[in-house]
Design a protein around this motif. Structure first.
Motif, PDB file in Angstrom:
ATOM      1  N   UNK A   5       2.039  -6.459  11.812  1.00  0.00           N
ATOM      2  CA  UNK A   5       2.268  -7.429  10.744  1.00  0.00           C
ATOM      3  C   UNK A   5       3.768  -7.674  10.671  1.00  0.00           C
ATOM      4  N   UNK A   6       4.217  -8.694  11.383  1.00  0.00           N
ATOM      5  CA  UNK A   6       5.645  -9.006  11.459  1.00  0.00           C
ATOM      6  C   UNK A   6       5.992  -9.941  10.311  1.00  0.00           C
ATOM      7  N   UNK A   7       5.815  -9.445   9.089  1.00  0.00           N
ATOM      8  CA  UNK A   7       6.047 -10.235   7.883  1.00  0.00           C
ATOM      9  C   UNK A   7       6.399  -9.284   6.747  1.00  0.00           C
ATOM     10  N   UNK A   8       7.684  -9.075   6.532  1.00  0.00           N
ATOM     11  CA  UNK A   8       8.144  -8.111   5.549  1.00  0.00           C
ATOM     12  C   UNK A   8       7.684  -8.403   4.143  1.00  0.00           C
ATOM     13  N   UNK A   9       7.739  -9.663   3.729  1.00  0.00           N
ATOM     14  CA  UNK A   9       7.326 -10.010   2.369  1.00  0.00           C
ATOM     15  C   UNK A   9       5.860  -9.677   2.166  1.00  0.00           C
ATOM     16  N   UNK A  10       5.030  -9.968   3.166  1.00  0.00           N
ATOM     17  CA  UNK A  10       3.607  -9.648   3.063  1.00  0.00           C
ATOM     18  C   UNK A  10       3.403  -8.143   2.942  1.00  0.00           C
ATOM     19  N   UNK A  11       4.201  -7.369   3.663  1.00  0.00           N
ATOM     20  CA  UNK A  11       4.076  -5.912   3.555  1.00  0.00           C
ATOM     21  C   UNK A  11       4.491  -5.425   2.171  1.00  0.00           C
ATOM     22  N   UNK A  12       5.586  -5.974   1.626  1.00  0.00           N
ATOM     23  CA  UNK A  12       6.016  -5.568   0.288  1.00  0.00           C
ATOM     24  C   UNK A  12       4.953  -5.898  -0.750  1.00  0.00           C
ATOM     25  N   UNK A  13       4.380  -7.099  -0.656  1.00  0.00           N
ATOM     26  CA  UNK A  13       3.341  -7.506  -1.602  1.00  0.00           C
ATOM     27  C   UNK A  13       2.117  -6.618  -1.446  1.00  0.00           C
ATOM     28  N   UNK A  14       1.700  -6.371  -0.202  1.00  0.00           N
ATOM     29  CA  UNK A  14       0.523  -5.544   0.059  1.00  0.00           C
ATOM     30  C   UNK A  14       0.710  -4.135  -0.480  1.00  0.00           C
ATOM     31  N   UNK A  15       1.852  -3.531  -0.191  1.00  0.00           N
ATOM     32  CA  UNK A  15       2.090  -2.159  -0.649  1.00  0.00           C
ATOM     33  C   UNK A  15       2.179  -2.068  -2.170  1.00  0.00           C
ATOM     34  N   UNK A  16       2.675  -3.131  -2.805  1.00  0.00           N
ATOM     35  CA  UNK A  16       2.749  -3.135  -4.272  1.00  0.00           C
ATOM     36  C   UNK A  16       1.355  -3.203  -4.898  1.00  0.00           C
ATOM     37  N   UNK A  17       0.430  -3.904  -4.240  1.00  0.00           N
ATOM     38  CA  UNK A  17      -0.927  -4.056  -4.772  1.00  0.00           C
ATOM     39  C   UNK A  17      -1.803  -2.874  -4.376  1.00  0.00           C
ATOM     40  N   UNK A  18      -1.621  -2.357  -3.168  1.00  0.00           N
ATOM     41  CA  UNK A  18      -2.480  -1.328  -2.597  1.00  0.00           C
ATOM     42  C   UNK A  18      -2.093   0.052  -3.121  1.00  0.00           C
ATOM     43  N   UNK A  19      -2.498   0.346  -4.338  1.00  0.00           N
ATOM     44  CA  UNK A  19      -2.165   1.611  -4.974  1.00  0.00           C
ATOM     45  C   UNK A  19      -3.230   2.680  -4.755  1.00  0.00           C
ATOM     46  N   UNK A  20      -4.426   2.283  -4.435  1.00  0.00           N
ATOM     47  CA  UNK A  20      -5.532   3.225  -4.244  1.00  0.00           C
ATOM     48  C   UNK A  20      -6.374   2.729  -3.076  1.00  0.00           C
ATOM     49  N   UNK A  21      -7.349   3.494  -2.642  1.00  0.00           N
ATOM     50  CA  UNK A  21      -8.180   3.018  -1.520  1.00  0.00           C
ATOM     51  C   UNK A  21      -8.758   1.634  -1.810  1.00  0.00           C
ATOM     52  N   UNK A  22      -8.590   0.732  -0.850  1.00  0.00           N
ATOM     53  CA  UNK A  22      -9.032  -0.653  -1.047  1.00  0.00           C
ATOM     54  C   UNK A  22     -10.558  -0.733  -1.060  1.00  0.00           C
ATOM     55  N   UNK A  23     -11.077  -1.477  -2.034  1.00  0.00           N
ATOM     56  CA  UNK A  23     -12.520  -1.690  -2.101  1.00  0.00           C
ATOM     57  C   UNK A  23     -12.774  -3.050  -2.731  1.00  0.00           C
ATOM     58  N   UNK A  24     -13.786  -3.719  -2.273  1.00  0.00           N
ATOM     59  CA  UNK A  24     -14.251  -4.975  -2.842  1.00  0.00           C
ATOM     60  C   UNK A  24     -13.170  -5.896  -3.370  1.00  0.00           C
ATOM     61  N   UNK A  25     -12.999  -5.872  -4.701  1.00  0.00           N
ATOM     62  CA  UNK A  25     -12.093  -6.786  -5.385  1.00  0.00           C
ATOM     63  C   UNK A  25     -10.644  -6.568  -4.955  1.00  0.00           C
TER      64      UNK A  25
END
Length: 192
Positions: A5-25
């Motif tokens: 994933x050669x997109x730093x902003x996307x990684x920052x956004x993803x890591x900020x949202x992904x606080x627990x194991x990803x599921x459904x919503x």
């Protein structure tokens, strides 16, 4: 993740949202946020289209992977000077990609050895690089409206939206105003 994933902003956004194991919503939120933040690459790549007129479709897709904010800005500037090329885009993109992956590895191995990165000002590095890009793209006050609307949208979004959605709102506001002002200018030129 940095290698694919050669997109730093996307990684920052993803890591900020992904606080627990990803599921459904939460997985849907991650994918939507990543798509929204990365939609700017469609516009950025479209602006580089003159460089790719002689390229086949498969080669375009491969080379599109190496488009980042930084080398897009550099290549766009080179195009305004009549020097832009696919080779320049790929050379800059390859150098940035290699630095990105090596930096991620070094950060993972040695990052814990820096007790307070903010005290050293390391948290400002991302902001500083984006400011340097913005300054290199400055073309005068006549084009400040899209920048101002992006800043206003992001600021408003920061106050009223959860998470990192203010980034998306700022990008949408700036892009919409840029498209509107570009279209308005074209209509005015056709009338004269």
């Amino acid at each position: 993740m940095s290698a694919t994933v050669f997109a730093g902003t996307a990684q920052f956004v993803t890591l900020a949202i992904w606080q627990e194991p990803a599921s459904g919503w939460s997985l849907m939120t991650l994918m939507t946020a990543t798509l929204a933040v990365n939609l700017r690459f469609a516009l950025m790549s479209a602006s580089l289209q003159p460089l790719f007129e002689r390229e086949g479709v498969h080669r375009r897709y491969f080379k599109a992977f190496f488009v980042s904010d930084e080398n897009w800005a550099l290549t766009s500037y080179e195009m305004t000077q009549g020097r832009g090329s696919v080779g320049f885009l790929l050379g800059a993109g390859g150098a940035i990609y290699l630095t990105w992956v090596v930096g991620t590895i070094l950060g993972g191995l040695m990052g814990a050895g820096i007790p307070e990165p903010r005290r050293l000002g390391l948290d400002f590095a991302f902001v500083a690089s984006l400011l340097a890009l913005l300054l290199s793209m400055w073309r005068g006050w006549a084009r400040v409206l899209p920048w101002a609307s992006a800043a206003a949208g992001a600021t408003l979004g920061y106050e009223v939206l959860p998470g990192k959605w203010y980034i998306v709102l700022g990008g949408v506001c700036g892009s919409a105003v840029a498209a509107w002002s570009s279209n308005a200018g074209r209509v005015d030129n056709e009338k004269s």
